[in-house]
Scaffold this active site. Sequence first.
Site, PDB file in Angstrom:
ATOM      1  CG  HIS A  99       9.581   3.927  -2.735  1.00 24.41           C
ATOM      2  ND1 HIS A  99      10.839   3.992  -2.189  1.00 24.41           N
ATOM      3  CD2 HIS A  99       9.235   2.625  -2.726  1.00 24.41           C
ATOM      4  CE1 HIS A  99      11.238   2.775  -1.870  1.00 24.41           C
ATOM      5  NE2 HIS A  99      10.278   1.927  -2.186  1.00 24.41           N
ATOM      6  CB  THR A 153      -8.392   1.803  -0.030  1.00 23.97           C
ATOM      7  OG1 THR A 153      -9.821   1.826  -0.101  1.00 23.97           O
ATOM      8  CG2 THR A 153      -7.843   0.674  -0.884  1.00 23.97           C
ATOM      9  CE  LYS A 154     -14.387   3.475   1.773  1.00 26.35           C
ATOM     10  NZ  LYS A 154     -15.376   4.104   0.922  1.00 26.35           N
TER      11      LYS A 154
END
Length: 179
Positions: A99, A153-154
Amino acid sequence: MKTLYLLLYYGFAKYLPKSTTPVIGKFAKKIRQFLCRKIFRKCGKGLNVENKVYFGNGKDIEIGDNAGFGSNFKTHNRILKIGNEVMMGEDILFLGSGHNFDRLDVPMSRQGESQRTFLEIGNDVWIGARAIVLPNCSKIGNGAIIGAGSVVTKDIPDYAIVGGNPAKIIRYRNQKESL
């Protein structure tokens, strides 16, 4: 016509038993395979889609040979390009955009979503059960292994074995010892 296949998948085939269920499992697998071949942009041989898989409208999914999604797999706002020989466990989640939240004068729920994100998964990849791949990861390299329960996350380099939250490189497949 694609709408009909989506209705059949989400209204019926998604809820059929896993492929390992005696007697009906192989039949359920073939039904889901047939429908996903019609829904996905590109689909290789040997596709396996287990039960309760959610992939949106499927138009932005390309998947190679002998690859598939484990039970309860979900992808949200991702464009997927999946290589050959990719194994995925159960309950995997690929999160794409989130969002928008920049404006303080408008509630976050009314600011809309950011653009969908691209995720490329190489060949010969194993993603363990309950792994989560977040939007900042755009590539999982060839031969990579993502441990069960990891939060990615990467980007993951070729042949890396990763685990944890956040996922970190434990070692490479061609190494004998951990880093």
